[in-house]
Motif scaffolding. Sequence first.
Motif, PDB file in Angstrom:
ATOM      1  N   ASP A 175       0.832  -1.201   0.000  1.00 32.91           N
ATOM      2  CA  ASP A 175       0.000   0.000   0.000  1.00 32.91           C
ATOM      3  C   ASP A 175       0.869   1.254   0.000  1.00 32.91           C
ATOM      4  OD1 ASP A 175      -2.206  -1.667   0.159  1.00 32.91           O
ATOM      5  OD2 ASP A 175      -2.582  -1.274   2.288  1.00 32.91           O
ATOM      6  N   GLY A 176       0.423   2.259  -0.726  1.00 34.11           N
ATOM      7  CA  GLY A 176       1.079   3.555  -0.715  1.00 34.11           C
ATOM      8  C   GLY A 176       2.383   3.656  -1.475  1.00 34.11           C
TER       9      GLY A 176
ATOM     10  N   PRO B 126       7.788  -3.165   0.403  1.00 36.82           N
ATOM     11  CA  PRO B 126       7.053  -2.756   1.609  1.00 36.82           C
ATOM     12  C   PRO B 126       6.187  -1.517   1.366  1.00 36.82           C
ATOM     13  CG  PRO B 126       9.389  -3.086   2.096  1.00 36.82           C
ATOM     14  CD  PRO B 126       9.240  -3.129   0.601  1.00 36.82           C
ATOM     15  N   PRO B 127       5.140  -1.348   2.168  1.00 36.64           N
ATOM     16  CA  PRO B 127       4.271  -0.181   2.039  1.00 36.64           C
ATOM     17  C   PRO B 127       5.046   1.133   2.116  1.00 36.64           C
ATOM     18  CG  PRO B 127       3.296  -1.772   3.542  1.00 36.64           C
ATOM     19  CD  PRO B 127       4.689  -2.257   3.226  1.00 36.64           C
ATOM     20  N   TYR B 128       4.557   2.125   1.400  1.00 38.29           N
ATOM     21  CA  TYR B 128       5.033   3.511   1.409  1.00 38.29           C
ATOM     22  C   TYR B 128       6.457   3.689   0.878  1.00 38.29           C
ATOM     23  CZ  TYR B 128       0.841   3.736   4.136  1.00 38.29           C
ATOM     24  OH  TYR B 128      -0.464   3.597   4.541  1.00 38.29           O
TER      25      TYR B 128
ATOM     26  N   ARG C 170       7.580   7.353   1.881  1.00 38.00           N
ATOM     27  CA  ARG C 170       6.589   8.420   1.991  1.00 38.00           C
ATOM     28  C   ARG C 170       6.354   8.713   3.468  1.00 38.00           C
ATOM     29  NH1 ARG C 170       1.434   6.912  -1.005  1.00 38.00           N
ATOM     30  NH2 ARG C 170       0.948   9.062  -0.525  1.00 38.00           N
ATOM     31  N   ASN C 171       6.023   9.952   3.783  1.00 37.11           N
ATOM     32  CA  ASN C 171       5.785  10.367   5.155  1.00 37.11           C
ATOM     33  C   ASN C 171       4.380   9.940   5.572  1.00 37.11           C
ATOM     34  OD1 ASN C 171       5.116  11.785   7.493  1.00 37.11           O
ATOM     35  ND2 ASN C 171       6.526  13.440   6.978  1.00 37.11           N
TER      36      ASN C 171
ATOM     37  N   LYS D 276       2.821  10.346   8.421  1.00 36.09           N
ATOM     38  CA  LYS D 276       2.088  11.343   9.205  1.00 36.09           C
ATOM     39  C   LYS D 276       1.325  12.292   8.280  1.00 36.09           C
ATOM     40  CE  LYS D 276       5.167  11.234  13.132  1.00 36.09           C
ATOM     41  NZ  LYS D 276       6.159  11.966  13.934  1.00 36.09           N
ATOM     42  N   LYS D 277       1.957  12.760   7.219  1.00 31.45           N
ATOM     43  CA  LYS D 277       1.298  13.644   6.261  1.00 31.45           C
ATOM     44  C   LYS D 277       0.135  12.924   5.588  1.00 31.45           C
ATOM     45  CE  LYS D 277       5.032  16.769   5.047  1.00 31.45           C
ATOM     46  NZ  LYS D 277       5.937  17.212   3.985  1.00 31.45           N
ATOM     47  N   GLU D 278       0.335  11.631   5.246  1.00 26.35           N
ATOM     48  CA  GLU D 278      -0.721  10.881   4.586  1.00 26.35           C
ATOM     49  C   GLU D 278      -1.921  10.697   5.516  1.00 26.35           C
ATOM     50  OE1 GLU D 278      -0.796   6.494   3.132  1.00 26.35           O
ATOM     51  OE2 GLU D 278      -0.220   7.791   1.475  1.00 26.35           O
ATOM     52  N   ALA D 279      -1.680  10.446   6.806  1.00 22.05           N
ATOM     53  CA  ALA D 279      -2.770  10.254   7.769  1.00 22.05           C
ATOM     54  C   ALA D 279      -3.579  11.537   7.919  1.00 22.05           C
ATOM     55  CB  ALA D 279      -2.200   9.827   9.115  1.00 22.05           C
ATOM     56  N   LYS D 280      -2.955  12.714   7.871  1.00 19.97           N
ATOM     57  CA  LYS D 280      -3.678  13.982   7.976  1.00 19.97           C
ATOM     58  C   LYS D 280      -4.573  14.210   6.767  1.00 19.97           C
ATOM     59  CE  LYS D 280      -0.277  16.431  10.752  1.00 19.97           C
ATOM     60  NZ  LYS D 280       0.701  17.523  10.779  1.00 19.97           N
ATOM     61  N   GLY D 281      -4.165  13.717   5.604  1.00 19.30           N
ATOM     62  CA  GLY D 281      -4.916  13.918   4.367  1.00 19.30           C
ATOM     63  C   GLY D 281      -6.169  13.067   4.264  1.00 19.30           C
ATOM     64  N   LYS D 282      -6.350  12.094   5.144  1.00 24.43           N
ATOM     65  CA  LYS D 282      -7.515  11.189   5.052  1.00 24.43           C
ATOM     66  C   LYS D 282      -8.775  11.822   5.557  1.00 24.43           C
ATOM     67  CE  LYS D 282      -5.088   6.828   5.067  1.00 24.43           C
ATOM     68  NZ  LYS D 282      -4.814   5.610   5.720  1.00 24.43           N
TER      69      LYS D 282
END
Length: 192
Positions: A151-152, A167-169, A183-184, A186-192
């Motif tokens: 994923d990601g 592996p993911p990200y 990929r970061n 934390k930034k991806e979690a904020k965008g959800k």
Amino acid sequence: MLKIIIKLIKYLKWDLSTKSFRFFYLNFFFKDIPGRLGMEIRKLLYERYLRHAGKNLMVYEGVHIRNIDKLSVGDNVALGVNNFIQAAGEVEIGNNAIFAPDVKIWSANHKYDDLEKPIFEQGYDYKKVVIGNNVWIASNVFIMPGAELGDGVVVSAGAVVGAKKIPPYTILAGNPARKIGLRNRKKEAKGK
């Protein structure tokens, strides 16, 4: 001349008797229709022939698929201009995956171990390709049989991804594709 025409008609009849060849003929006629109309026609066509088609499938012009009955796509998948997917060994694409132009995915390859036999007589090796959720595949990427992208994952333009479990990200680039970053999350979690 009549014998040739009769022979060609028999070939056409034989081709149209199988579901996969019916798809080839229909795709031939509809694969290059531009704009929203073309995308909607291809969506309806592909949904009918794919092993599984999620919601909001987008199919841009020029997409070629072999063994469409062994291809599964999740929700919100965008197949890019001139993508070529050979799914004989199965290809599974998760949700929210996007493919830039000229991406190629192979899930089978010729066997070539027997030096006494012509390669075309040796059959094929089939290896499933799995592409996770929220993956972006950039232009001119080649994904080889057996590749598993978590994923990601982001694959940079022109990369060649071998039969590895990514592996993911992970961010990949190069030939052969190598990890160049992550990929970061934390930034991806904020965008959800």
